[in-house]
Design an enzyme around this catalytic site. Sequence first.
Site, short mmCIF file in Angstrom:
data_model
loop_
_atom_site.label_atom_id
_atom_site.label_comp_id
_atom_site.label_asym_id
_atom_site.label_seq_id
_atom_site.Cartn_x
_atom_site.Cartn_y
_atom_site.Cartn_z
N ASN A 75 15.25 7.92 0.38
CA ASN A 75 15.29 7.67 -1.06
C ASN A 75 16.16 6.47 -1.41
OD1 ASN A 75 17.39 9.60 -0.23
ND2 ASN A 75 17.97 9.68 -2.38
N HIS A 76 17.17 6.17 -0.58
CA HIS A 76 18.02 5.01 -0.87
C HIS A 76 17.31 3.70 -0.55
CE1 HIS A 76 21.89 6.76 -2.20
NE2 HIS A 76 21.35 7.84 -1.65
N HIS A 186 18.94 13.63 4.49
CA HIS A 186 18.99 13.72 3.03
C HIS A 186 20.04 14.68 2.47
CE1 HIS A 186 17.64 13.13 -1.03
NE2 HIS A 186 17.16 14.35 -1.17
#
Length: 221
Positions: A75-76, A186
């Site tokens: 997600n980053h 995550h």
Amino acid sequence: MRYYEKIDGSKYRNIWVVGDLHGCYTNLMNKLDTIGFDNKKDLLISVGDLVDRGAENVECLELITFPWFRAVRGNHEQMMIDGLSERGNVNHWLLNGGGWFFNLDYDKEILAKALAHKADELPLIIELVSKDKKYVICHADYPFDEYEFGKPVDHQQVIWNRERISNSQNGIVKEIKGADTFIFGHTPAVKPLKFANQMYIDTGAVFCGNLTLIQVQGEGA
């Protein structure tokens, strides 16, 4: 967006999977020295989130250019890609540790932009076949009860979803069919977590220095 990538483990001697790096490049290099990693024979696969929060983000991002390193999209990475695009939400990235980019000198900024462009080629899912075992590596989750290479997936679920691990921590544990082991990052934990055939290996390297590498092929696997 690339969704799936397949890796043939027979091309490598040893293979490790590493948890979320978040800019902890020196920590990783020290770990690789400790395990005797040979970048001509071995492979390292990342569960994503190479950047943000830590200090060595460009160095971690540059890993995707090396033949001994593979990564899935976290997600980053997605926030970075979106934040640097014309239509992107830079504030979302800044709130989640993206400020490092805006403090780079000119040369490093140019390099980081090129690497971010390359990061947009990262797959969401890596399937590794090692001898008689099949491993599936994703950042947060494989959002189905059964894995199939090439099956359409919601990319947001793959890089953000915590529903499965939350259920598992509450005693609702379900195996994912179609592969032997699923490896995720995550969700930071004090130590690696295992529920059914799922492993979670984000052990908060950027917060406490504890970086996890899991060997999936070779002596010691």
